[in-house]
Design a protein around this motif. Structure first.
Motif, PDB file in Angstrom:
ATOM      1  N   THR A   1      -6.396  -5.042  -6.653  1.00  0.00           N
ATOM      2  CA  THR A   1      -5.975  -3.659  -6.475  1.00  0.00           C
ATOM      3  C   THR A   1      -7.176  -2.822  -6.072  1.00  0.00           C
ATOM      4  OG1 THR A   1      -4.228  -3.886  -8.142  1.00  0.00           O
ATOM      5  CG2 THR A   1      -4.941  -1.648  -7.605  1.00  0.00           C
TER       6      THR A   1
ATOM      7  N   MET B   1      -8.128   1.167  -5.238  1.00  0.00           N
ATOM      8  CA  MET B   1      -7.818   2.590  -5.145  1.00  0.00           C
ATOM      9  C   MET B   1      -8.930   3.254  -4.350  1.00  0.00           C
ATOM     10  SD  MET B   1      -6.491   3.164  -9.062  1.00  0.00           S
ATOM     11  CE  MET B   1      -7.328   1.706  -9.704  1.00  0.00           C
TER      12      MET B   1
ATOM     13  N   ASN C   1      -4.715   4.173 -15.180  1.00  0.00           N
ATOM     14  CA  ASN C   1      -3.885   3.248 -14.397  1.00  0.00           C
ATOM     15  C   ASN C   1      -4.002   1.860 -15.015  1.00  0.00           C
ATOM     16  OD1 ASN C   1      -2.384   2.955 -11.622  1.00  0.00           O
ATOM     17  ND2 ASN C   1      -3.689   1.159 -11.812  1.00  0.00           N
TER      18      ASN C   1
ATOM     19  N   THR D   1       0.834  -1.202   0.000  1.00  0.00           N
ATOM     20  CA  THR D   1       0.000   0.000   0.000  1.00  0.00           C
ATOM     21  C   THR D   1       0.870   1.253   0.000  1.00  0.00           C
ATOM     22  OG1 THR D   1      -1.649  -1.195   1.332  1.00  0.00           O
ATOM     23  CG2 THR D   1      -1.912   1.181   1.160  1.00  0.00           C
TER      24      THR D   1
ATOM     25  N   THR E   1      -7.701  12.217  -9.647  1.00  0.00           N
ATOM     26  CA  THR E   1      -6.247  12.158  -9.525  1.00  0.00           C
ATOM     27  C   THR E   1      -5.600  13.512  -9.256  1.00  0.00           C
ATOM     28  OG1 THR E   1      -6.017  12.290 -11.934  1.00  0.00           O
ATOM     29  CG2 THR E   1      -6.064  10.092 -10.948  1.00  0.00           C
TER      30      THR E   1
ATOM     31  N   MET F   1       1.859  -1.313 -11.323  1.00  0.00           N
ATOM     32  CA  MET F   1       1.258  -0.036 -11.692  1.00  0.00           C
ATOM     33  C   MET F   1       2.045   0.614 -12.809  1.00  0.00           C
ATOM     34  SD  MET F   1       0.728   3.543  -9.594  1.00  0.00           S
ATOM     35  CE  MET F   1       2.255   4.245 -10.214  1.00  0.00           C
TER      36      MET F   1
ATOM     37  N   THR G   1      -5.225   6.551  -2.090  1.00  0.00           N
ATOM     38  CA  THR G   1      -4.496   5.385  -1.581  1.00  0.00           C
ATOM     39  C   THR G   1      -4.573   4.258  -2.597  1.00  0.00           C
ATOM     40  OG1 THR G   1      -4.900   5.983   0.729  1.00  0.00           O
ATOM     41  CG2 THR G   1      -4.379   3.680   0.287  1.00  0.00           C
ATOM     42  N   TYR G   2      -3.434   3.590  -2.790  1.00  0.00           N
ATOM     43  CA  TYR G   2      -3.299   2.536  -3.793  1.00  0.00           C
ATOM     44  C   TYR G   2      -2.825   1.280  -3.068  1.00  0.00           C
ATOM     45  CZ  TYR G   2      -2.060   0.626  -8.428  1.00  0.00           C
ATOM     46  OH  TYR G   2      -1.993  -0.116  -9.585  1.00  0.00           O
ATOM     47  N   SER G   3      -3.676   0.238  -3.037  1.00  0.00           N
ATOM     48  CA  SER G   3      -3.396  -0.948  -2.233  1.00  0.00           C
ATOM     49  C   SER G   3      -3.545  -2.200  -3.086  1.00  0.00           C
ATOM     50  CB  SER G   3      -4.365  -0.993  -1.045  1.00  0.00           C
ATOM     51  OG  SER G   3      -4.001  -1.995  -0.124  1.00  0.00           O
ATOM     52  N   GLN G   4      -2.593  -3.141  -2.960  1.00  0.00           N
ATOM     53  CA  GLN G   4      -2.584  -4.341  -3.801  1.00  0.00           C
ATOM     54  C   GLN G   4      -2.364  -5.583  -2.950  1.00  0.00           C
ATOM     55  OE1 GLN G   4       0.380  -2.882  -6.813  1.00  0.00           O
ATOM     56  NE2 GLN G   4      -1.360  -3.048  -8.201  1.00  0.00           N
TER      57      GLN G   4
END
Length: 368
Positions: free
Chosen positions: A228, A230, A163, A103, A207, A156, A212-215
């Protein structure tokens, strides 16, 4: 919640094919000849509550160690040690992401990384045996001439318009392309649409604001499921790869052995394979504006993902006086990066003068 399934390979083949020759606009970081590296400040990653220090040599990392500011055209490698010796696999930090969630918080700003730009982080199975044309023992699934060829997992790639996530396994059994060792187009691939993601309040993820970007890396009886999420102000966009994709399952095996984490920012006039749906098919000009990625976290999947940024390990230095006295020669001071008692140099370019230290070297001048 908006959920996007695996979309498969793009039907716009011209867009994908132009990707193959574009890495020339990205280059690894090496210190300038005759000068020490000014950017060995550690990057702090919160790993299940422990604030661990790693390195992205050459990257601009803020004083608290939690934010990386990206400017093209470099790519950086996550390292255990502050070194640019990319030939030694032991120097790299290669997390086993299986069973983990990665993250970060991403800040494109109001106009950061436009059409034609490519901000990214991804995994590759490097270093390879040969240094290659850039001298960094790099490899990826495009199998560029005079570079290594290896599995590549694009966690990413994007800009403020789009994205994309792409799996590039290397099974060598591509019936439509018998000469391919690796899947150059990628399978599976997922990509956002303008309604999901873009520099507008009408997009679910705007954007122009921090998000927050979590995988999440999940494995179920050999099936790789990659999710993923967002999120921004209570809104989410979710992209899912797997289960049941043989190319994705092959990639899981490589991830479990440990892959190098690569991150960077590059650009090209033909980035339409990435952002053509949003930006059109014409020649593109990346605005090259900086982007910030902060609050780096790796969390076991049975643990909650922390939301707060890591606390700095050292006190914030006092605000400098508006009047600066330049100390012109070595021997009258030292150049430091984590306060005046840590990370200091006492000889070399950075300590020739305060101007060098606080300018090119991005340090703090400490009088002796």
């Amino acid at each position: 919640m908006i959920q996007l399934g695996a979309l498969g390979r793009s039907t716009v083949k011209g867009f994908k094919q132009r990707k193959f020759g574009s890495l020339g606009n990205s280059k690894p970081f090496f210190p300038e000849e005759g000068k020490p590296s000014p950017n060995y400040k550690p990057l702090i990653i919160n790993e299940d509550g422990e604030m661990n220090e790693y390195y992205l040599p050459g990257a601009e990392i803020s004083s608290d160690g939690g934010t990386v500011t990206y400017n093209p055209p470099y790519r950086f490698y996550l390292m255990r040690n502050p070194t640019t010796d990319y030939s030694n696999a032991d120097n790299f930090y290669k997390p086993d992401f299986a069973g983990k969630t990665f993250t970060v918080d991403i800040d494109y700003g109001e106009d950061g990384a436009s059409c034609g730009c490519n901000l990214n982080f991804y995994l590759v199975d490097m270093p390879v045996v040969d240094a290659g044309k850039d001298g960094d023992y790099y490899c990826d699934a495009q199998c560029f001439e005079d570079m290594g060829c290896c599995s590549e997992f694009d966690m990413m790639e994007g800009n403020n318009e789009v994205n994309q996530i792409t799996n590039h396994a290397c099974t060598g059994d591509y019936s439509d392309h018998s000469d391919w060792e690796c899947n150059k187009w990628g399978d599976p691939e997922v990509k956002t649409q303008s309604s999901d993601f873009g520099p507008s309040s009408s997009s679910t993820i705007d954007t122009s604001k921090l998000f927050t970007y979590s995988q999440k890396f999940d494995e179920n009886d050999g099936d790789f499921i990659f999710t993923t999420v967002m999120s921004q102000e209570g809104r989410t966009v979710t992209q899912v790869m797997g289960p049941g994709n043989s190319q994705l399952n092959e990639m899981l095996k490589v991830i479990q052995t440990g892959m190098a984490f690569v991150t960077g920012y590059w650009f090209a006039s033909d980035m339409t394979w990435l952002d053509g749906d949003q930006c059109g098919s014409g020649t593109e000009t990346c605005n090259e504006h900086p982007v910030g990625i902060s609050n780096w976290r790796i969390t076991s999947n049975d643990q909650p993902v922390p939301t707060s940024a890591p606390t700095p390990s050292t006190p914030t230095p006092p605000t400098p006086s508006t009047t600066t006295t330049i100390l012109p020669v070595s021997g009258t001071g030292k150049c430091c990066w984590d306060g005046c008692d840590s990370g200091c140099q006492t000889e070399g370019y950075c300590v020739e003068s305060q101007a060098n230290c606080e300018g090119d070297c991005n340090g703090e001048w400490c009088s002796v």
